[in-house]
Design a protein around this motif. Sequence first.
Motif, PDB file in Angstrom:
ATOM      1  N   TYR A  41     -80.795  63.133  63.141  1.00 53.62           N
ATOM      2  CA  TYR A  41     -80.535  63.905  61.926  1.00 53.62           C
ATOM      3  C   TYR A  41     -81.316  65.223  61.967  1.00 53.62           C
ATOM      4  CZ  TYR A  41     -80.102  64.697  56.846  1.00 53.62           C
ATOM      5  OH  TYR A  41     -79.834  65.224  55.608  1.00 53.62           O
ATOM      6  N   THR A  42     -82.570  65.142  62.351  1.00 56.14           N
ATOM      7  CA  THR A  42     -83.411  66.340  62.422  1.00 56.14           C
ATOM      8  C   THR A  42     -82.881  67.304  63.486  1.00 56.14           C
ATOM      9  OG1 THR A  42     -85.333  65.081  61.692  1.00 56.14           O
ATOM     10  CG2 THR A  42     -85.764  67.172  62.819  1.00 56.14           C
ATOM     11  N   LEU A  43     -82.489  66.788  64.626  1.00 57.51           N
ATOM     12  CA  LEU A  43     -81.959  67.638  65.688  1.00 57.51           C
ATOM     13  C   LEU A  43     -80.636  68.284  65.273  1.00 57.51           C
ATOM     14  CD1 LEU A  43     -82.847  65.392  68.748  1.00 57.51           C
ATOM     15  CD2 LEU A  43     -83.910  67.581  68.120  1.00 57.51           C
ATOM     16  N   CYS A  44     -79.843  67.586  64.460  1.00 59.40           N
ATOM     17  CA  CYS A  44     -78.587  68.157  63.964  1.00 59.40           C
ATOM     18  C   CYS A  44     -78.845  69.351  63.055  1.00 59.40           C
ATOM     19  CB  CYS A  44     -77.790  67.107  63.187  1.00 59.40           C
ATOM     20  SG  CYS A  44     -76.962  65.898  64.218  1.00 59.40           S
ATOM     21  N   GLY A  45     -80.022  69.419  62.480  1.00 59.98           N
ATOM     22  CA  GLY A  45     -80.359  70.515  61.579  1.00 59.98           C
ATOM     23  C   GLY A  45     -80.577  71.831  62.288  1.00 59.98           C
ATOM     24  N   GLU A  47     -79.070  74.478  65.165  1.00 64.76           N
ATOM     25  CA  GLU A  47     -77.797  74.792  65.816  1.00 64.76           C
ATOM     26  C   GLU A  47     -77.767  74.436  67.296  1.00 64.76           C
ATOM     27  OE1 GLU A  47     -75.843  78.469  65.092  1.00 64.76           O
ATOM     28  OE2 GLU A  47     -76.515  78.514  63.011  1.00 64.76           O
ATOM     29  N   ASP A  48     -78.906  74.573  67.968  1.00 65.93           N
ATOM     30  CA  ASP A  48     -78.915  74.293  69.404  1.00 65.93           C
ATOM     31  C   ASP A  48     -79.250  72.837  69.727  1.00 65.93           C
ATOM     32  OD1 ASP A  48     -81.625  74.261  68.833  1.00 65.93           O
ATOM     33  OD2 ASP A  48     -82.188  75.640  70.442  1.00 65.93           O
ATOM     34  N   ILE A  93     -84.485  67.920  73.166  1.00 66.56           N
ATOM     35  CA  ILE A  93     -83.174  68.547  73.271  1.00 66.56           C
ATOM     36  C   ILE A  93     -82.099  67.464  73.429  1.00 66.56           C
ATOM     37  CG2 ILE A  93     -81.751  70.150  74.622  1.00 66.56           C
ATOM     38  CD1 ILE A  93     -84.514  71.280  75.671  1.00 66.56           C
ATOM     39  N   LEU A  94     -81.054  67.555  72.619  1.00 64.52           N
ATOM     40  CA  LEU A  94     -79.940  66.628  72.759  1.00 64.52           C
ATOM     41  C   LEU A  94     -79.181  66.923  74.047  1.00 64.52           C
ATOM     42  CD1 LEU A  94     -78.480  66.609  69.129  1.00 64.52           C
ATOM     43  CD2 LEU A  94     -79.563  64.683  70.298  1.00 64.52           C
TER      44      LEU A  94
END
Length: 152
Positions: A41-45, A47-48, A93-94
């Motif tokens: 969820y935090t990583l989705c916040g 853009e990269d 990083i996703l």
Amino acid sequence: MTIHFSSDIRRFNHLISETDAAYHEMSLKLGLSDSAMQILYTLCGNEDGSCLLREICSLTGLSRQTVHSAVRNLERDGILRLEMAGGKRKKVILTEKGLLLAGRTAGRVIEAENRIFAGWPREDVETYLELTRRYLEDLRRESRNFQSVQES
């Protein structure tokens, strides 16, 4: 010693607990642990699809140990990778696989939250956010008056 909860605080605490339970239920239905969901969820916040490791701790409220453990598991599963970001700082990083998973999980939660706020009158959203901010600010101010139990 008798401790008295006002009916408002009882109701508030119940609502917070039930909200947490609803998020937990969504995480379970989507096949993720609560900590993995919060990280995605935090990583989705961003853009990269990346974020500093320490920012994940700060933004989620999870302990460093919990975040590190969940990150290790997600890294092992190919969902994310770690990269040095200068000094001792690490960037999370996703991966491509992680972007897909985040879209199917945390992305759905975010879409649900957006639908909820979109269904409320704008004034209600602003009031809710302002009162929540004010409560947090007041709670932090109150916490500064606390002493360690060992010190008292």
